[in-house]
Design a protein around this motif. Sequence first.
Motif, mmCIF file in Angstrom:
data_model
loop_
_atom_site.group_PDB
_atom_site.id
_atom_site.type_symbol
_atom_site.label_atom_id
_atom_site.label_comp_id
_atom_site.label_asym_id
_atom_site.label_seq_id
_atom_site.Cartn_x
_atom_site.Cartn_y
_atom_site.Cartn_z
ATOM 1 N N VAL A 201 0.877 -1.248 -0.333
ATOM 2 C CA VAL A 201 -0.157 0.015 -0.049
ATOM 3 C C VAL A 201 1.043 1.301 -0.057
ATOM 4 N N PRO A 202 0.780 2.050 -1.146
ATOM 5 C CA PRO A 202 1.625 3.340 -0.959
ATOM 6 C C PRO A 202 1.225 4.289 -0.119
ATOM 7 N N PRO A 203 2.236 4.994 0.505
ATOM 8 C CA PRO A 203 1.837 5.935 1.516
ATOM 9 C C PRO A 203 0.712 7.302 1.128
ATOM 10 N N ARG A 204 1.013 7.382 -0.304
ATOM 11 C CA ARG A 204 0.193 8.518 -0.941
ATOM 12 C C ARG A 204 -0.211 8.211 -2.411
ATOM 13 N N TRP A 205 -1.024 8.731 -3.058
ATOM 14 C CA TRP A 205 -1.681 8.617 -4.492
ATOM 15 C C TRP A 205 -1.516 9.915 -5.166
ATOM 16 N N PRO A 206 -1.043 9.925 -6.150
ATOM 17 C CA PRO A 206 -0.843 11.214 -7.046
ATOM 18 C C PRO A 206 -2.131 12.173 -7.036
ATOM 19 N N SER A 207 -2.040 13.217 -6.823
ATOM 20 C CA SER A 207 -3.259 14.127 -6.708
ATOM 21 C C SER A 207 -4.234 13.985 -8.017
ATOM 22 N N PHE A 208 -3.597 13.822 -9.153
ATOM 23 C CA PHE A 208 -4.388 13.734 -10.336
ATOM 24 C C PHE A 208 -5.290 12.827 -10.683
ATOM 25 N N LEU A 209 -4.880 11.850 -9.793
ATOM 26 C CA LEU A 209 -5.588 10.667 -9.850
ATOM 27 C C LEU A 209 -6.952 10.614 -8.945
ATOM 28 N N LYS A 210 -8.337 10.603 -9.219
ATOM 29 C CA LYS A 210 -9.262 10.921 -8.459
ATOM 30 C C LYS A 210 -10.247 9.817 -8.414
ATOM 31 N N PHE A 211 -11.323 9.464 -7.481
ATOM 32 C CA PHE A 211 -12.277 8.858 -7.776
ATOM 33 C C PHE A 211 -13.235 9.444 -8.593
ATOM 34 N N ARG A 212 -14.144 8.925 -9.273
ATOM 35 C CA ARG A 212 -15.338 9.404 -9.719
ATOM 36 C C ARG A 212 -16.356 9.539 -8.789
ATOM 37 N N ASN A 213 -17.132 10.688 -8.964
ATOM 38 C CA ASN A 213 -18.459 11.041 -8.197
ATOM 39 C C ASN A 213 -19.332 9.713 -7.760
ATOM 40 N N LYS A 214 -19.606 9.149 -8.700
ATOM 41 C CA LYS A 214 -20.222 7.771 -8.639
ATOM 42 C C LYS A 214 -19.856 6.586 -9.160
ATOM 43 N N PRO A 215 -18.541 6.011 -8.718
ATOM 44 C CA PRO A 215 -18.049 4.832 -9.292
ATOM 45 C C PRO A 215 -18.705 3.585 -9.141
ATOM 46 N N PHE A 216 -18.626 2.744 -10.286
ATOM 47 C CA PHE A 216 -19.276 1.638 -10.236
ATOM 48 C C PHE A 216 -18.550 0.181 -10.606
ATOM 49 N N VAL A 217 -18.769 -0.813 -9.880
ATOM 50 C CA VAL A 217 -18.086 -2.166 -10.276
ATOM 51 C C VAL A 217 -19.069 -3.326 -10.301
ATOM 52 N N TYR A 218 -18.709 -4.503 -10.543
ATOM 53 C CA TYR A 218 -19.626 -5.419 -10.898
ATOM 54 C C TYR A 218 -18.960 -6.565 -9.863
ATOM 55 N N THR A 219 -20.264 -7.499 -9.517
ATOM 56 C CA THR A 219 -19.868 -8.564 -8.379
ATOM 57 C C THR A 219 -20.884 -9.574 -8.833
ATOM 58 N N ASN A 220 -20.689 -10.926 -8.495
ATOM 59 C CA ASN A 220 -21.464 -11.953 -8.500
ATOM 60 C C ASN A 220 -21.528 -12.656 -7.000
ATOM 61 N N ASP A 221 -21.168 -11.906 -6.129
ATOM 62 C CA ASP A 221 -21.110 -12.091 -4.652
ATOM 63 C C ASP A 221 -20.597 -13.724 -4.669
ATOM 64 N N THR A 222 -19.215 -13.747 -5.175
ATOM 65 C CA THR A 222 -18.518 -14.874 -4.959
ATOM 66 C C THR A 222 -17.067 -14.866 -4.720
ATOM 67 N N GLY A 223 -16.172 -15.703 -4.646
ATOM 68 C CA GLY A 223 -14.787 -15.440 -4.308
ATOM 69 C C GLY A 223 -13.993 -14.907 -5.779
ATOM 70 N N ALA A 224 -14.913 -14.569 -6.718
ATOM 71 C CA ALA A 224 -14.202 -13.933 -7.948
ATOM 72 C C ALA A 224 -14.037 -12.322 -7.610
ATOM 73 N N GLY A 225 -14.886 -12.093 -6.707
ATOM 74 C CA GLY A 225 -14.328 -10.605 -6.149
ATOM 75 C C GLY A 225 -15.161 -9.536 -7.009
ATOM 76 N N PHE A 226 -14.537 -8.299 -7.005
ATOM 77 C CA PHE A 226 -15.077 -7.242 -7.821
ATOM 78 C C PHE A 226 -14.491 -7.088 -9.349
ATOM 79 N N ARG A 227 -15.292 -7.115 -10.165
ATOM 80 C CA ARG A 227 -14.548 -6.959 -11.556
ATOM 81 C C ARG A 227 -14.979 -5.850 -12.210
ATOM 82 N N ARG A 228 -14.477 -5.376 -13.492
ATOM 83 C CA ARG A 228 -14.730 -4.338 -14.273
ATOM 84 C C ARG A 228 -15.908 -4.891 -15.150
ATOM 85 N N ARG A 229 -16.594 -3.776 -15.924
ATOM 86 C CA ARG A 229 -17.764 -4.308 -17.052
ATOM 87 C C ARG A 229 -17.137 -5.369 -17.975
ATOM 88 N N THR A 230 -16.100 -5.201 -18.544
ATOM 89 C CA THR A 230 -15.655 -6.015 -19.523
ATOM 90 C C THR A 230 -14.874 -7.551 -19.019
#
Length: 364
Positions: A318-347
């Motif tokens: 885990v880095p001590p800080r992240w570059p300030s130009f990299l920001k979270f979107r206002n409403k980020p979204f991810v995909y899950t099927n509630d298994t050990g596969a974890g959280f995935r991207r749409r593709t």
Amino acid sequence: MAENKNQHFVPRVHLTPFSVCAEGKAIHLFNLDRKKVIFDAPVKNQCSRDYFYGQDSKLEEAIQAVEGYYGRCVASLHKPGALVNESHATILRRFAYLQHVRTEAAARRSAEFAFAATNVSGVSCKQPTFKEAVKTAVIAAMRHYAHTMAVVDDLKVRVVRNLTSVPFITSDDPAVLANRWHQQRVRDRSFGVSSAGALLFLPLTPTLLAIFLDSDVYQAEHVGGWINVPKPADILACNHHQVLNCAANLYFGDRSSGNDVQTMAASVAQLRPLSRFNVMAAVSDGETATHTRYAVVDAKDIAEHDDVLVHVRAVRPVPPRWPSFLKFRNKPFVYTNDTGAGFRRRTTATSRLQNSPPWRKVRG
């Protein structure tokens, strides 16, 4: 048979911009284990092993082709008025992903992963030597790359233009997989290239760095694919990833940067994980009509059980800080099927299992 006996797992075309006067002959390095700066090391001897990829001439030619496209791409990005077009993006994605899976450090991690799963007390499994396991991991990585190279095609490509006096550095494992979303929102240090929130950092030259990002989770203001960065703290945040990810050596071309690189490395060295894996063991603890229930136990207690599951999870720094130009979107979204596969991207929200639960979109 391969033409070149001495094969680089970090190619000279990548190291050359970071070499002395960008001539590709000598390069300065800082070795983390010895805590020592070494000046004017020959580039030809860095990040290479005899027949690292074996002796398959077709594989060697394929790797050289990717490297050739990459070298021309980086050169074109230095031209005045250059835009980061889709051709640049494709070449950089392909090279970054190849570089991520093919280094000696990556092969050693794969071998260590396998050994971690089979070294649990009570597990009987014939093991190769570690050297054999690393060699096998290299070939497996090349095959994996050939079949999965499109996994990064959805990641947006941005090129950071360094406007400070602090140069980007590189390392013996320069294409760094990171995930700010996973580490800060999910509080999980185990993730992969397919995960939601994936990031790749790849320094291109002392003044350019490519970042590959999941645009459903992050945003980074840019103009024509370029992010101009005037803050030294942001450059250091990018360099920290090289320190946290590398196997042993950091590389730079300006002799006067030696003390700064050493100081910077020392400031985050304690954040490098002592172990890259966590091993969890579980034993059968009853059954239902459709499932077997398992209970987590101490690894030393499984020898007396016949039905054992061993789960190995990667531990990423885990880095001590992240570059300030990299920001979270206002409403980020991810995909899950509630298994050990974890959280995935749409593709990457797919499964090879026929009875896998359906994937659903959730707010991140």
